[in-house]
Write an enzyme that holds these catalytic residues in place. Structure first.
Site, PDB file in Angstrom:
ATOM      1  CD  GLN A  43      -3.013   0.050  -0.094  1.00 29.25           C
ATOM      2  OE1 GLN A  43      -3.127  -1.055  -0.434  1.00 29.25           O
ATOM      3  NE2 GLN A  43      -3.867   0.656  -0.822  1.00 29.25           N
ATOM      4  CG  HIS A  97      -1.278   2.532  -4.124  1.00 27.99           C
ATOM      5  ND1 HIS A  97      -1.671   2.378  -5.409  1.00 27.99           N
ATOM      6  CD2 HIS A  97      -1.546   1.387  -3.440  1.00 27.99           C
ATOM      7  CE1 HIS A  97      -2.337   1.209  -5.586  1.00 27.99           C
ATOM      8  NE2 HIS A  97      -2.427   0.650  -4.204  1.00 27.99           N
ATOM      9  CD  GLU A 113      -8.268   2.297  -0.336  1.00 25.55           C
ATOM     10  OE1 GLU A 113      -8.472   2.380  -1.595  1.00 25.55           O
ATOM     11  OE2 GLU A 113      -7.114   2.895  -0.072  1.00 25.55           O
ATOM     12  CG  HIS A 114      -7.274  -1.742   1.114  1.00 23.03           C
ATOM     13  ND1 HIS A 114      -6.744  -0.681   0.752  1.00 23.03           N
ATOM     14  CD2 HIS A 114      -7.897  -2.276  -0.106  1.00 23.03           C
ATOM     15  CE1 HIS A 114      -7.030  -0.443  -0.491  1.00 23.03           C
ATOM     16  NE2 HIS A 114      -7.922  -1.562  -1.120  1.00 23.03           N
ATOM     17  CG  ASP A 144      -5.248  -3.337  -4.853  1.00 21.71           C
ATOM     18  OD1 ASP A 144      -6.380  -3.024  -4.383  1.00 21.71           O
ATOM     19  OD2 ASP A 144      -4.079  -3.153  -4.407  1.00 21.71           O
ATOM     20  CG  HIS A 173     -49.547  17.219  -0.664  1.00 20.93           C
ATOM     21  ND1 HIS A 173     -49.390  18.566  -1.078  1.00 20.93           N
ATOM     22  CD2 HIS A 173     -48.655  16.709  -1.103  1.00 20.93           C
ATOM     23  CE1 HIS A 173     -48.181  18.244  -1.322  1.00 20.93           C
ATOM     24  NE2 HIS A 173     -47.623  17.287  -1.456  1.00 20.93           N
TER      25      HIS A 173
END
Length: 424
Positions: free
Chosen positions: A254, A257, A321-322, A355, A414
């Site tokens: 990770q 990235h 996220e993960h 991924d 209404h």
């Protein structure tokens, strides 16, 4: 990585703080790009490609011949891998289709909901130091399964006006025929507003740098976007049965990235800290992107907690996220997880499989948004439309309820819409 041993809950906010992004310069710059593209169309796209990428664009859209040629430029191994990933992603997303269910809450009243594909979809695919051809599959395949009529893909090209062949090949596997050689915030603007070459879309998907992310957030008054996004992140929970080499590999996967990515490791065993740190140091030395990963590690953390319950509570607070559960009792912890984009269970479930090829979608909420947002799924490409049908008897049964409520709110028209039917 900064170490925290048995931190008090007062420190959790500090531990879970993401790298701070200074938007003061980015927002004005992106606003200018959006405005220019909205007003000048293709001319602005060519100008920004020249300014930011050093590219003199001829045709903005790729030809069918250019897309088809990609198949001859890739190795048989990579093409086979992409096809296997495609099959798994398709299988997982096809399983998410739901049949319409009609219910009758009262006699004479029928209600149901049906899915309709979003007709025009825009995909942004980064193509810089790491061309994310896997993201083409993750977004293009569910768009096709949902039945979206028009899918537009934007990705930056190199100075020779070429798009990475794996991106082109993946797009062809997804049936995407409209590929435009533009990147950055200007690509988001083109899909949001439309230009002479790029069609306007109704929803934009895909990751990107701070400028792309900011552009997506700013155009939300015009188009929908997949979700708020930030730098990539992973949180690993490791007990005494975890393999420190596996944990280190997941953290570095990770971290590579980008320099603003963040990795967090929570362990219930203090003795694991030095083992994990040593494994990280050893593996980092041989990574081609070691400089990027090293910068990410500077603002990453390793935390020792008293037990797994506390580790899960801290993970939920962080909302990664993960989330990787490198634990013997990983499955027993699942019901306690309330905030995570995607979860990987056990020592043989590396995040990188998700991924690329297991089938689940890798477009996930970051920056703590997993507290309220889901990752991309088949539903992301649908609109849900509700339907209802009443018989005369059904209307008569519910009329008093509706007129009473409408008049209590002061909305007489209404009420009248019901009463006039009852008088007939």
């Amino acid at each position: 990585m900064k170490l925290y041993k048995y931190p008090h809950r007062d420190l959790w906010s500090e531990i879970c703080a993401r790298p701070v992004q200074d938007d003061r310069k980015i927002i004005p710059a992106v606003t200018g790009i959006l405005s220019a593209v909205q007003k000048q169309g293709d001319a602005a796209l060519r100008s920004f490609s020249r300014k930011f990428d050093g590219v003199e664009l001829g045709s903005i859209e790729m030809t069918a011949t250019e897309i088809k040629a990609a198949a001859q430029q890739l190795s048989p191994q990579l093409k086979a891998a992409l096809k296997q990933a495609k099959n798994n992603i398709e299988a997982f997303h096809r399983s998410q289709k739901e049949a319409s269910k009609k219910i009758t809450p009262m006699q004479g009243i029928t209600c149901w909901r049906e899915s309709r594909p979003i007709e025009k979809i825009g995909l942004y695919i980064p193509g810089g130091s790491a061309p994310l051809f896997s993201t083409v599959l993750m977004l293009g395949l569910p768009a096709r399964i949902a039945g979206c009529k028009e899918v537009v893909l934007c990705t930056p090209c190199n100075k020779e006006q070429q798009v990475h062949p794996a991106i082109r090949y993946a797009a062809a596997l997804c049936g995407i025929q409209k590929i435009f050689k533009i990147g950055g915030a200007q690509a988001i603007a083109a899909m949001a507003y439309g230009t002479e070459s790029v069609p306007q879309v109704f929803k934009i998907f895909g990751p990107g740098n701070q400028y792309v992310t900011t552009a997506k957030q700013l155009v939300q008054n015009r188009v929908a976007i997949d979700m708020p996004a930030g730098p990539s992140e992973v949180l690993v929970i490791a007990d005494g049965t975890a393999d420190p080499h596996f944990v280190a590999a997941d953290l570095l996967a990770q971290a590579e990235h980008g320099p603003d990515s963040q990795v967090v490791c929570i362990t219930t065993q203090a003795r694991m800290v030095k083992k994990i740190e040593a494994a990280v140091a050893a593996q980092l030395k041989v990574l081609p992107r070691k400089d990027i990963a090293a910068k990410a590690l500077e603002h990453s953390r390793i935390v020792v907690t008293k037990n797994l319950n506390e580790a899960i509570a801290l993970s939920n607070f962080y909302a990664p996220e993960h989330l990787i559960l490198a634990c013997k009792t990983g499955n027993a912890l699942l019901k306690s997880i309330t905030a995570a984009g995607s979860v990987f269970i056990g020592n043989h479930s590396p995040e990188s499989v998700g991924d690329y090829a297991s089938g689940t979608n890798h477009t996930l909420p970051t920056n703590g948004y997993a507290t309220a947002y889901s990752g991309v799924s088949l539903d992301s490409f649908y609109k849900k439309i509700t339907f209802q049908q009443l018989t005369a008897k059904g209307l008569k049964t519910i009329a008093a309820t509706v007129t009473t409520m409408a008049e209590a709110e002061g909305l007489q028209a209404h009420s009248n819409a019901v009463k006039i039917r009852m008088t007939k």
